[in-house]
Scaffold this motif. Structure first.
Motif, mmCIF file in Angstrom:
data_model
loop_
_atom_site.group_PDB
_atom_site.id
_atom_site.type_symbol
_atom_site.label_atom_id
_atom_site.label_comp_id
_atom_site.label_asym_id
_atom_site.label_seq_id
_atom_site.Cartn_x
_atom_site.Cartn_y
_atom_site.Cartn_z
ATOM 1 N N SER A 1 57.878 -48.265 60.480
ATOM 2 C CA SER A 1 59.217 -48.134 61.047
ATOM 3 C C SER A 1 59.676 -49.446 61.665
ATOM 4 O O SER A 1 60.850 -49.826 61.545
ATOM 5 N N VAL A 2 58.780 -50.133 62.335
ATOM 6 C CA VAL A 2 59.123 -51.431 62.932
ATOM 7 C C VAL A 2 59.497 -52.420 61.833
ATOM 8 O O VAL A 2 60.483 -53.171 61.948
ATOM 9 N N TRP A 3 58.707 -52.423 60.764
ATOM 10 C CA TRP A 3 59.036 -53.302 59.625
ATOM 11 C C TRP A 3 60.407 -52.939 59.053
ATOM 12 O O TRP A 3 61.228 -53.821 58.784
ATOM 13 N N GLY A 4 60.693 -51.640 58.901
ATOM 14 C CA GLY A 4 61.960 -51.224 58.326
ATOM 15 C C GLY A 4 63.155 -51.580 59.182
ATOM 16 O O GLY A 4 64.251 -51.826 58.667
ATOM 17 N N ALA A 5 62.973 -51.617 60.510
ATOM 18 C CA ALA A 5 64.079 -51.930 61.414
ATOM 19 C C ALA A 5 64.181 -53.418 61.742
ATOM 20 O O ALA A 5 65.143 -53.841 62.381
ATOM 21 N N VAL B 1 58.714 -59.387 57.747
ATOM 22 C CA VAL B 1 59.190 -59.409 59.124
ATOM 23 C C VAL B 1 58.158 -60.160 59.955
ATOM 24 O O VAL B 1 56.996 -59.741 60.039
ATOM 25 N N LEU B 2 58.582 -61.263 60.545
ATOM 26 C CA LEU B 2 57.684 -62.117 61.320
ATOM 27 C C LEU B 2 58.122 -62.114 62.777
ATOM 28 O O LEU B 2 59.299 -62.330 63.086
ATOM 29 N N THR B 3 57.180 -61.897 63.679
ATOM 30 C CA THR B 3 57.472 -61.857 65.106
ATOM 31 C C THR B 3 56.444 -62.710 65.846
ATOM 32 O O THR B 3 55.241 -62.563 65.636
ATOM 33 N N GLY B 4 56.935 -63.588 66.716
ATOM 34 C CA GLY B 4 56.040 -64.433 67.494
ATOM 35 C C GLY B 4 55.438 -65.539 66.646
ATOM 36 O O GLY B 4 56.049 -66.029 65.696
ATOM 37 N N ALA B 5 54.230 -65.934 66.990
ATOM 38 C CA ALA B 5 53.540 -67.012 66.282
ATOM 39 C C ALA B 5 52.981 -66.482 64.972
ATOM 40 O O ALA B 5 51.801 -66.153 64.861
ATOM 41 N N ALA B 6 53.846 -66.369 63.969
ATOM 42 C CA ALA B 6 53.443 -65.772 62.686
ATOM 43 C C ALA B 6 53.963 -66.621 61.536
ATOM 44 O O ALA B 6 55.085 -67.131 61.581
ATOM 45 N N THR B 7 53.146 -66.753 60.489
ATOM 46 C CA THR B 7 53.487 -67.543 59.309
ATOM 47 C C THR B 7 53.108 -66.755 58.060
ATOM 48 O O THR B 7 51.988 -66.237 57.965
ATOM 49 N N ASP C 1 64.189 -57.740 61.119
ATOM 50 C CA ASP C 1 64.944 -58.708 60.311
ATOM 51 C C ASP C 1 64.037 -59.243 59.205
ATOM 52 O O ASP C 1 63.117 -60.024 59.460
ATOM 53 N N GLN C 2 64.297 -58.816 57.979
ATOM 54 C CA GLN C 2 63.452 -59.195 56.852
ATOM 55 C C GLN C 2 63.955 -60.481 56.212
ATOM 56 O O GLN C 2 65.160 -60.704 56.089
ATOM 57 N N ASP C 3 63.015 -61.318 55.807
ATOM 58 C CA ASP C 3 63.394 -62.528 55.089
ATOM 59 C C ASP C 3 63.633 -62.173 53.612
ATOM 60 O O ASP C 3 63.634 -61.005 53.225
ATOM 61 N N GLY C 4 63.855 -63.185 52.793
ATOM 62 C CA GLY C 4 64.176 -62.942 51.394
ATOM 63 C C GLY C 4 63.090 -62.245 50.617
ATOM 64 O O GLY C 4 63.355 -61.644 49.566
ATOM 65 N N GLY D 1 57.016 -57.945 51.559
ATOM 66 C CA GLY D 1 57.015 -56.646 52.221
ATOM 67 C C GLY D 1 55.966 -56.506 53.299
ATOM 68 O O GLY D 1 55.376 -55.438 53.465
ATOM 69 N N THR D 2 55.753 -57.571 54.062
ATOM 70 C CA THR D 2 54.647 -57.617 55.017
ATOM 71 C C THR D 2 55.166 -57.805 56.440
ATOM 72 O O THR D 2 56.172 -58.480 56.660
ATOM 73 N N LEU D 3 54.479 -57.200 57.397
ATOM 74 C CA LEU D 3 54.780 -57.348 58.815
ATOM 75 C C LEU D 3 53.683 -58.175 59.464
ATOM 76 O O LEU D 3 52.520 -57.779 59.474
ATOM 77 N N LEU D 4 54.043 -59.344 59.994
ATOM 78 C CA LEU D 4 53.106 -60.201 60.724
ATOM 79 C C LEU D 4 53.643 -60.367 62.141
ATOM 80 O O LEU D 4 54.789 -60.782 62.334
#
Length: 473
Positions: free
Chosen positions: A272-276, A285-291, A278-281, A297-300
């Motif tokens: 649900s967090v991934w779905g809500a 969905v990247l939050t904080g210190a994430a690469t 801001d997704q890149d192309g 389709g991945t949540l980091l």
């Protein structure tokens, strides 16, 4: 008049490791800078809404007060977890003197992307609620979601916004979810309800009368505790632990729903967090210190700026890192966090329920290092706040101020310390720490002794009415 009733007592294990029993998801900034609870408060602060009533657990009362930031509202302490039905009934009984007022029952851990659309739906539901119906809010399904409940609605003439509800369907299987996703009669159940005080009480009298006695006694015998209302623990404990959907909504004859296109999500899983988010192309969905490198389709997500989360070649994976725990899971398995927490509890892992940072009414502390006879903590004290006047039986302490100023009391002597100054607290000394300044006080505490548990506290005075030894300073 619309009276918001916020339910803020949940333990929030579904978003482990960011949400845990000691500091659940409603108080955490899952999306954006505000916590989900703060977002809910802002959403329900419209001019035609009264100040909210918040029901929460005793251990969260100071977190609620802090996040309210001085805004008006009533904080009600539930002595034990008894599900949403006793909470809703209790709120109705506390407003029994205004039977025509409308109660807007809202979880405090949901996301609504379009506040204006949500408020428009609430106002559209008000006439039906005033007529005696219980109105819930439905969301048009966008996928075959098996983690949500569904509402089956009856056909109505074109242009009618409020629909009769004919059936509740709780978390269907995959095949049923796929069928309902394409059937316009079905909506996701957002778990938000609007009904008058009088309708609420009549519904409980009809469908769950056994809850009325314990909840009424809990309200009648409630006591003031600082700025909080504490329900009577013995009476409230006699109420059945049951959800309001099961106790009332699934049985009630006059249930109606307003379809609501407001960007709603219950934030009930990392999917649900991934779905809500801001997704890149590539749908990441990247939050904080994430690469992300060659991921789709991945949540980091990193909760610690000192921990970099890097994903390479991942597809449909959620990877969440905190300072003391890392979760890596297929997005399809993010509904299994309760199982994760149960496994951790079975092995006595402290990460199951608690964080290294522990929030207190005066600020917070976090453990930096822990050994057999020592512990190093970082302590933050809010401006104007103070810890209890206390002593320890088993440990001595050293305090070093690194930012701000501190009034330190040791056996009656008060010393003002500023940055780079320190104090020694001998074993058994009566002491207190206070921040007299206008900026947060940060200090390093070094404990030494044979026992370093948080229950080694003898409180003599306390601004927060905690004169027991069951919680930290």
């Amino acid at each position: 008049m619309i009276l918001p009733i916020l339910l803020a007592g949940g333990s929030g294990t579904r978003l482990w490791p960011v949400s845990r029993k000691s500091y659940p998801k409603q108080f955490t900034p899952i999306l954006g800078e505000r916590s989900l609870f703060e977002q809910t408060l802002v959403r329900l602060s419209a001019p035609d809404f009264s100040a909210p009533t918040i029901l929460t657990a005793a251990e969260f009362r100071f977190i609620v007060a802090e996040q309210m930031g001085g805004a008006p509202g009533r904080i009600v302490i539930e002595p034990c977890a008894r599900g949403t039905a006793p909470a809703v009934l209790t709120a109705a009984l506390m407003h029994e003197d205004t039977p025509d007022a409308l109660l807007l029952i809202c979880p405090s851990d949901h996301v609504v992307g379009d506040d204006a659309a949500f408020l428009s739906a609430v106002r559209a539901a008000a006439l039906d609620a005033q007529d005696g119906a219980i109105v819930t809010f439905g969301v048009t399904p966008t996928r075959a979601e098996t983690g949500y409940g569904y509402l089956e609605t009856a056909p109505v003439p074109p242009g009618q916004r409020v629909l009769p509800v004919t059936r509740f369907v709780e978390k269907p299987g995959q095949a049923a979810a796929e069928a309902m996703c394409t059937d316009p009669r079905y909506l996701w159940n957002a778990g938000i309800f609007l009904m008058s005080v009088a309708t609420t009480l009549r519904a409980f009298e009809e469908h769950a009368p056994h809850l009325i006695g314990p909840c009424r006694a809990a309200v009648t015998l409630a006591q003031r505790d600082l700025d909080f209302t504490r329900l009577d623990p013995d009476a409230f404990a006699r109420a059945e632990d049951i959800a309001v959907d099961v106790a009332i909504m699934e049985k009630h004859a006059d249930m109606r729903a307003v379809p609501t296109e407001a960007g709603w999500s219950d934030m009930g899983s990392w999917a649900s967090v991934w779905g809500a988010g801001d997704q890149d192309g590539d749908g990441n969905v990247l939050t904080g210190a994430a690469t992300a490198i060659d991921c789709t389709g991945t949540l980091l997500r990193s909760e610690d700026p000192g921990v970099e989360v890097v994903g390479v070649g991942l597809d449909g994976i959620a990877a969440i890192a905190t300072r003391d725990a890392v979760l890596i899971t297929d997005m399809r398995d993010t509904e299994r966090m309760r199982e994760v927490v149960a496994r951790l509890r079975a092995k006595d892992a402290p990460q199951a329920d608690g964080f290294q940072r522990c929030h207190r009414p005066w600020g917070y502390y976090e453990t930096l290092s822990l050994g057999p006879r020592f512990q190093v903590k970082r302590i933050c004290v809010h401006p104007g706040a103070k810890l209890s006047l206390q002593s320890h039986v088993h440990r001595a302490e050293h305090w070093v101020v690194v930012e701000g100023s501190a009034n330190v009391t040791v056996d009656g002597d008060v010393t003002l310390l500023t940055e780079n100054q320190s104090a020694y607290i001998p074993l058994g000394a009566v002491h207190r720490l206070e921040n007299p300044g206008k900026v947060p006080l940060h200090l390093i505490e070094v404990q030494s002794g044979v026992y370093l548990g948080e229950d080694d506290i003898v409180r003599l005075e306390d601004d927060y009415a905690r004169l027991d030894t069951s919680s930290a300073a």
